[in-house]
Enzyme design. Structure first.
Site, mmCIF file in Angstrom:
data_model
loop_
_atom_site.group_PDB
_atom_site.id
_atom_site.type_symbol
_atom_site.label_atom_id
_atom_site.label_comp_id
_atom_site.label_asym_id
_atom_site.label_seq_id
_atom_site.Cartn_x
_atom_site.Cartn_y
_atom_site.Cartn_z
ATOM 1 N N PRO A 117 0.824 -1.205 0.000
ATOM 2 C CG PRO A 117 -0.748 -1.532 1.671
ATOM 3 C CD PRO A 117 0.565 -2.032 1.174
ATOM 4 C CD GLU A 118 1.912 3.563 -4.565
ATOM 5 O OE1 GLU A 118 2.033 4.775 -4.787
ATOM 6 O OE2 GLU A 118 1.884 2.712 -5.470
#
Length: 289
Positions: A2-3
DNA sequence: CATGACACCTGCTCGC
DNA sequence: TGCGAGCAGGTGTCAT
């Protein structure tokens, strides 16, 4: 994995479920995720400790505990963090790294699950936290993070702008998906040396980064494979992607087939030759016709 | 200091 | 069908 938008979504989902709650009976199924803390010390610290606040810093999830410690979880490529209200099914427990019960409710459990186990857990006191966060660049969505700070953050290097955008010491939270998307939106060649962006391109890129991150948060993140929100659902921004994971498809703006290369930092970079320009020597390192 | 290789892990997809 | 190669949203370390 995830960013920034995915971690932001997870934190927004979990904060109301965790704030003020007390951890009970923590179980660590895999200890190779620990960094700078022993299994024994983590479990002893968590058991009976209360979550004061849940926050995000860059791509990291930060649990501020009543004891003053912070447990920091990095999800990396395949990590997920979900509160389950019912007993876990076998598939949900598979690859579980850390499971913690929440006191005084309906038997909810917080589960950190990570198939590839590249994720990490830190347990930091105030001083260690200061050092930890100081090594990370500015938050692009903070109100006081303006164009001048963006320019400074990305300046002074000849490295490819895409690599610089993803450098967490310079700018917090941008990874491969959103770097690709922001560069497309700004019409900037990903391979361009960062110090050769003019004022106009820099401003366009700043806007593009913020637009893309806000859009992705609004859609609760991008699910290409493993990402799940804090309630276990997939995100929705994959439907809005213009370039990432679309090599060979027509550019949404001009119809040119999107090209892809691994020449920048070994990560997949997808872009439009026509809208973004390209490496000075066409053909070098590009795969898609 | 910049760059590239490699390491950490497991799963999935694709080509043969 | 089976098997090996290559790739995956990230980041830290080490040699050059």
């Amino acid at each position: 994995m995830p960013e920034l938008p995915e971690v932001e979504t997870i934190v927004r989902d979990l904060a109301p479920l965790l704030a003020g709650r007390t951890f009970r009976q923590p179980q660590l199924h895999k200890s190779d995720v620990l960094r700078g803390v022993s299994r024994r010390r983590l479990l002893l610290t968590l058991d009976g400790n209360r979550v004061e606040r849940l926050t995000r810093r860059a791509k990291h999830v930060v649990f501020l505990l009543a004891s003053g410690h912070r447990m920091v979880i990095q999800l990396r490529m395949t990590g997920s963090l979900v509160v389950h209200r019912r007993p876990l099914r076998a598939a949900e427990r598979r690859y579980a790294v850390l499971e913690v019960g929440l006191a005084g409710g309906g038997g909810e459990r917080l589960v950190f699950r990570d198939v590839r186990r590249l994720g990490t857990i830190h347990l930091l006191d105030e001083r260690a936290w200061r050092a930890y966060t100081d090594r990370i660049g500015g938050e692009p969505l903070d109100a006081d993070f303006d164009l001048a700070r963006f320019r400074t953050a990305l300046g002074g290097t000849t490295q490819a702008i895409k690599k610089v955008l993803m450098d967490q010491r310079r700018l917090a939270g941008v990874g491969n998906i959103y770097a690709n998307e922001a560069l497309f939106l700004a019409g900037v060649d990903p391979s361009r040396p960062a110090d050769r962006l003019d004022a106009d391109a820099t401003a366009q890129l700043f806007d593009a980064v913020r637009t893309v991150l806000h859009g992705a948060i609004g859609a609760r993140g991008t699910t290409v494979r493993d990402y799940r929100t804090g309630t276990g659902q997939p995100g929705g921004y994959q439907a809005a992607l213009n370039v990432y994971d679309r090599a060979g498809e027509p550019c949404v703006r001009c119809g040119t087939r999107l090209a892809t290369t691994h020449a920048i930092d070994g990560r997949q970079t997808t872009f439009c030759w026509r809208c973004q320009g390209g490496p000075a020597t066409p053909g070098r390192g590009t795969a898609d016709a």
